[in-house]
Design an enzyme around this catalytic site. Structure first.
Site, short mmCIF file in Angstrom:
data_model
loop_
_atom_site.label_atom_id
_atom_site.label_comp_id
_atom_site.label_asym_id
_atom_site.label_seq_id
_atom_site.Cartn_x
_atom_site.Cartn_y
_atom_site.Cartn_z
N ILE A 325 -22.21 -60.04 -0.09
CA ILE A 325 -21.13 -60.42 -1.88
C ILE A 325 -22.82 -60.48 -2.38
O ILE A 325 -23.32 -61.41 -2.28
CB ILE A 325 -20.29 -61.45 -1.12
N GLU A 327 -24.99 -62.03 -4.79
CA GLU A 327 -24.71 -63.62 -5.24
C GLU A 327 -25.62 -63.37 -6.95
O GLU A 327 -25.79 -64.65 -8.00
CB GLU A 327 -25.20 -64.53 -4.91
N ASP A 369 -18.56 -53.13 -47.26
CA ASP A 369 -17.44 -53.24 -49.01
C ASP A 369 -18.83 -52.94 -49.37
O ASP A 369 -19.84 -53.28 -49.17
CB ASP A 369 -16.92 -55.08 -49.00
#
Length: 645
Positions: A325, A327, A369
């Site tokens: 895994i 980390e 705009d």
């Protein structure tokens, strides 16, 4: 007031009944004291908001990601295995588990603190920039923040406004409202102030014609009305309650008490969740396979041969899972996004959610705009054309005491010319904007400020420069007004000029029998289509030929190519209205069509709206990032092109 009962069917009550029920007045509205008491009774005009998460809640929410949960499980497993192994007394054997915990908590802390700071700053900013609307209180039209609107307030609506609360209209001038938020229908809905009795067999309307509702935008015209419901009592508030009711009236949660934000997850968050899921599944499968093979081969701990194989293989499997895994991914992502968030703050941009930095980077088109966004929204008249002559309008800003009107190229005062006086007064009669001195409460400094449409402000200022004061409204009574619309491209007013032989001293002569003067102001290319005459320097009118129209359009193009916004002003003298004013069945468009023909062009006014500082650099930067910038405007094409360039 404590025994207040909401008014049933306000659409069936007239203005006096509404005013009596709310303790208001059709002309003066509520008093400030009344408004404060009602605000304390009913609460602010806001929809209910979910409670703001605390710093602790934000910290806990950072620990709910799948990758983070895998890391926490791996860290706990590492500590447990090492705590039950032969080296449990060695403090260094717990390094991996501790390191993972430190990384996870550091990652959660950075993200939670960044989001907490941004949330507080955005909340303070929202209070500073909350929407406001004009309301009549104590007989004076004042701007009030929308959350402070109360039942009984007399609200003034204009084109572009968003209705702040449910209202019963008592005045309506060609007002149209977009009710898409309520009904889903894209067409604008025409509104009236009149009470219309329901006819036999007629289906009941979802939105009464004399009511406007919170959250709907005014697309055309103007009106005035009493507020009947605020906050969660409005139609949009009841819809929010119904939506909440589908989920039991409670927001979605995960882990029992934390807010569920999965529906608004960014692409980065979704990809990290998928990556975590794949890594987790692969790690579990590999560990199980290794565990089975090791047990089958009776692999034992070399340092402790007497221990069972399954216990040793559990230690090996957990060690492999922790190693598999990654980390470092959450911390690297959080640090990267935090750096991006910090850079955004230096550019005056607040980011509430860290992951939003990545989503913002995915933008490919920016639609902006023009007026007030790309430009400053402070229009100043710099040129005008009247009765065949060009003029320079001197001065800057809204101070009418500075500058004047000079003939172009000569520098001679032109403020007494027939064309100038006629064009500016006619344009002023077709305006709803006022100009007055406003005192800054902090510095005590007085400065001129317009109140109303930014496009009309330069006309009012220029008219003051030639001597037309604000009191001109009292001398010229307005009989009818047809507001500007995107389809008509012009505004029209009809003014009572009975008893006058000329529009003003030194202005346009009026034919005998003239009692009304119709004035239109708007897009030159549209107004010229309805003009058959043009004003001459001596005050007379001559027929307008096609060649004349082309010459005038070339003047419009010259102004437009300099990024000036050009408005045409035309008039029509009438002995009476060309329609029956008592005929309620006539639509606004029918009245407009009856008064718009055979107009006499009196002039053109050209104003500039300066570019906002930093806009060109921002556009270049956006293009450099591969983002297409689109300007949205209703201006004349060449004006829009000139500003865009």
């Amino acid at each position: 007031m404590s025994n207040f009962v909401p008014l049933a069917e306000p659409e069936l009550k007239n203005a006096e009944e509404l005013a009596d029920h709310y303790g208001s007045d059709t002309a003066k509205g509520l008093t400030s004291k009344q408004a404060q008491e009602i605000l304390e009774r009913d609460g602010p005009n806001e929809l209910e908001k979910p409670p703001k998460p605390t710093l602790l809640m934000l910290f806990i929410m950072q620990l709910t990601g799948f990758v983070i949960i895998l890391l926490l499980v791996a860290a706990v497993a590492s500590l447990v295995v090492n705590g039950t192994g032969p080296n449990k007394s060695d403090i260094l054997s717990y390094t991996t588990g501790k390191a993972i915990f430190i990384i996870v908590f550091l990652n959660a802390g950075i993200a939670a603190w960044t989001e907490h700071k941004a949330g507080g700053a955005l909340e303070a900013l929202s209070k500073m920039t909350q929407a406001s609307i004009y309301v009549v209180r104590d007989g004076v039209e004042v701007k009030v923040d929308c959350p402070d609107i109360v039942r009984g307030d007399l609200v003034v609506l204009g084109t572009g406004d968003v209705v702040p609360a449910d209202m019963r209209l008592i005045e309506a001038e060609d007002i149209k409202v977009s009710e898409m938020a309520l009904t889903g229908e894209p067409e604008d809905v025409a509104k009236t102030s009149k009470i219309k009795a329901k006819k036999a067999g007629e289906p009941e309307k979802l939105t009464p014609e004399n009511m406007v509702f919170s959250g709907c935008s005014v697309t055309n015209g103007k009106g005035k009305g009493f507020v009947t419901d605020t906050g969660m009592s409005t139609r949009i508030g009841r819809i929010a309650q119904l939506i909440a009711g589908e989920d039991g009236g409670k927001p979605k949660t995960k882990c029992g008490c934390l807010p569920d934000t999965s529906a608004s997850a960014t692409p980065l968050q979704q990809n990290l969740e998928r990556l975590g899921g794949r890594i987790g599944m692969m790690a579990i499968i590999v560990c199980i396979v290794i565990f089975i093979i090791g047990v089958a081969m009776n692999r034992t701990d070399p340092s402790n041969p007497g221990s069972p194989a399954w216990l040793y293989m559990i230690l090996i499997a957990v060690t492999l899972a922790v190693a598999a895994i990654p980390e470092g991914i959450p911390l690297c992502v959080t640090i990267s996004l935090s750096i991006g968030c910090s850079d955004m703050v230096h550019k005056n941009v607040l980011v509430r959610k860290l992951a939003a930095v990545e989503t913002l980077g995915s933008a490919s088109v920016i639609c902006s705009d023009k007026t007030g966004t790309l430009t400053e929204g402070k229009m100043t008249m710099v040129n005008m054309w009247a009765a065949g002559a060009k003029y320079d309008v001197e001065g800057k800003g809204f101070d009418p005491t500075v500058g004047g009107i000079k003939i172009e190229g000569k520098g001679v005062d032109g403020s007494r010319d027939v064309g100038v006086r006629s064009a500016l007064l006619a344009a002023l009669l077709c305006c709803n904007t006022s100009l007055s001195k406003v005192k800054n409460p902090e510095t005590g400094e007085e400065k001129w400020e317009p109140k109303g449409n930014s496009s009309e402000a330069p006309i009012v200022v220029a008219a003051r420069k030639v001597g037309f004061e604000q009191s001109v409204e009292k001398d010229y009574k307005r009989v009818m007004e047809i507001p500007f619309s995107s389809s008509r491209k012009m505004m029209m007013t009809v003014t009572d000029v009975s008893g006058r032989s000329e529009l003003c001293q030194g202005g346009l002569p009026l034919a005998a029998g003239t009692t009304l003067l119709s004035v239109v102001k708007g897009a030159p290319n549209f107004i010229l289509d309805y003009c058959t005459e043009q004003l001459c320097p001596d005050g007379s009118a001559k027929p307008m030929t096609d060649a004349d129209k082309q010459d005038i359009l070339s003047v419009v193009d010259q102004y437009s190519e300099r990024a000036l916004r050009v408005l045409a002003v035309a008039t029509k003298a009438m002995p009476k209205l060309p329609f029956d004013p008592n005929n309620d069945d006539l639509s606004t468009d029918q009245k407009f069509q009856a008064c718009r023909n055979n107009l006499c062009l009196v002039g053109l006014v050209a104003s500039i709206d300066p570019d906002r500082d930093g806009v060109p650099e921002s556009v270049i930067a956006a293009r450099g990032a591969g983002i297409r910038v689109v300007m949205i405007t209703g201006d004349y094409l060449k004006t829009a092109v000139a500003i865009a360039r």
